[in-house]
Design an enzyme around this catalytic site. Structure first.
Site: not given
Ligand code: OAD
Ligand code: ZN
Length: 363
Positions: A91-94, A82-85, A165, A216, A167, A318, A283, A195, A184
């Site tokens: 937002p990233d996750f952590r 996520a850090g490249i976006s 990612n 559905c 996105d 990045c 980091e 179905c 992912h």
């Protein structure tokens, strides 16, 4: 719940044990333990002698740049999180404070990650779709990092890009689908969980904005975007391509990931033991456990030991890292021109994307 051991192909989080071991007191204890075992003839393992063969003149960004300039690498694999976006407004996750998992109180989840857990989703899909609406992509502008990856492809150096990612910004940046492994999954398509009928992004978007849990048209089952939740398997393409690609890799570049979600995180060790690995991140991540390091064994990055000949950490944003690297390679003007031209094209197609206040999303 996601499995805890990370031994299957379902995403799971690793790291708790190593966090415990990475305290400074543990060093003393471990040194003592190793000394004790050495008294009984146990010796600190020597790393595979091959892994000491020097491919880089020096394990620094300059060393990596020289390695590329000397045309010693033709099969670069890149891996992203996520850090490249984040510089696109997603937002990233952590990351403390700004990360998605720190901002989900209002959804009253049993724990933040539950929003991406398949068992929780099956019981209660509403919070996921509410979050999807809140964070729905407003603009799709890839970052300098995405265009740096595109340049590697244009120059015939990119063997494959593996991304966590969803996105789709790599595709927007012009990296062809064949060069991508979206480990992912993607938000681009959706399927009925009962179905398996496929639905388009447009169809999904309409339901999300109508505050409806999408169901559905044929069987009334819940329809879920094709992103991989904890508890679901990664796409088959992931393990197929890892098996094909990693033994051929002559430079691995990892950008913007905490490298704690398995099985993605551990593929950094599928390259040859001599293959240089460059991390560009805010980091140091993906480092091997201290216990293993002290015993001269184990997997993961080894940035700081005196034996390291191939792992390089460039710590910072990045986009800066990619631009600095491009400058050292003599590609900076070309990179900035590419970014400018591509952003202008996106603005022309979608005037909304000009609005820098508009939120992007990792969904
Ligand atoms: P994380 O949020 O776990 O990690 C992002 C990493 O990027 C952290 O190390 C940040 O310090 C760093 N970072 C953030 N912005 C940066 C920037 N502009 N420049 C440099 N570094 C930056 O995100 P991921 O590693 O992508 O999976 O998370 C992996 C998986 O966890 C996701 O794919 C998702 C999530 O749960 C599933 O939901 C299955
Ligand atoms: Zn159905």
């Amino acid at each position: 719940m996601a499995s805890a051991d990370g031994n299957d192909d379902k995403p799971s989080v690793s790291g708790t044990f190593s966090e415990m071991l990475n305290s400074s007191k543990m060093d003393e204890i471990l040194e003592g333990m190793i000394g004790y075992f050495q008294n009984f003839g146990f010796h600190r393992g020597e790393s595979d002698s091959k892994s000491k063969e020097k491919v880089l003149d020096e394990p620094t960004l300059d060393g990596i740049v020289k390695y590329i300039q000397d045309q010693k690498c033709k099969n670069i694999i890149t891996m992203a999180g996520a850090g490249i976006s984040t510089s696109a407004g997603i937002p990233d996750f952590r990351s403390p404070g700004s990360g998605l998992y720190h901002n989900l109180e209002k959804y009253k989840l049993p724990d933040p990650q539950a929003i991406f857990e398949i068992d929780f989703f099956l019981e209660n899909p509403q919070p996921f779709f509410a979050l999807a609406k809140e964070l729905y992509p407003g603009s799709f502008k890839p970052t300098i990092s995405h265009y740096f990856l595109r340049m590697l492809h244009d120059k015939g150096l990119l063997l494959r890009h593996y991304t966590q990612n969803i996105d789709t910004l790599e595709r927007v940046a012009g990296i062809p689908g064949e060069k991508l492994v979206e480990a992912h999954g993607t938000f681009h398509t959706s399927h009925c969980l009962k179905c398996k009928k496929e639905y388009s992004l447009e169809w999904m978007k309409e339901r999300i904005f109508a505050d409806a849990v999408p169901t559905c048209e044929d069987c009334n089952g819940v329809v879920k975007p094709d992103i991989v939740f904890f508890g679901e398997s990664l796409p088959a393409r992931f393990s197929q391509k890892v098996s094909e690609d990693f033994s051929k890799c002559d430079l691995l570049i990892i950008l913007g990931s905490s490298l704690i979600v398995q099985p993605f995180a551990s593929i950094i060790d599928r390259v040859k033991p001599t293959c240089p690995r460059l991390l560009i991140n805010r980091e140091k991540t993906g480092q091997r456990d201290r216990v293993m390091q002290l015993m001269g064994m184990g997997a993961g990055m080894d940035f700081d030991s005196s034996e390291n000949t191939r792992d390089v950490a460039w710590i910072g944003d990045c986009d800066n890292g990619c631009q600095v690297m491009a400058k050292k390679l003599g590609w900076e003007d070309e990179l900035l021109k590419l970014v400018e031209e591509e952003h202008a094209k996106i603005d022309a197609e979608n005037p909304k994307s000009k609005d820098s206040d508009e939120k992007g999303s990792n969904l």
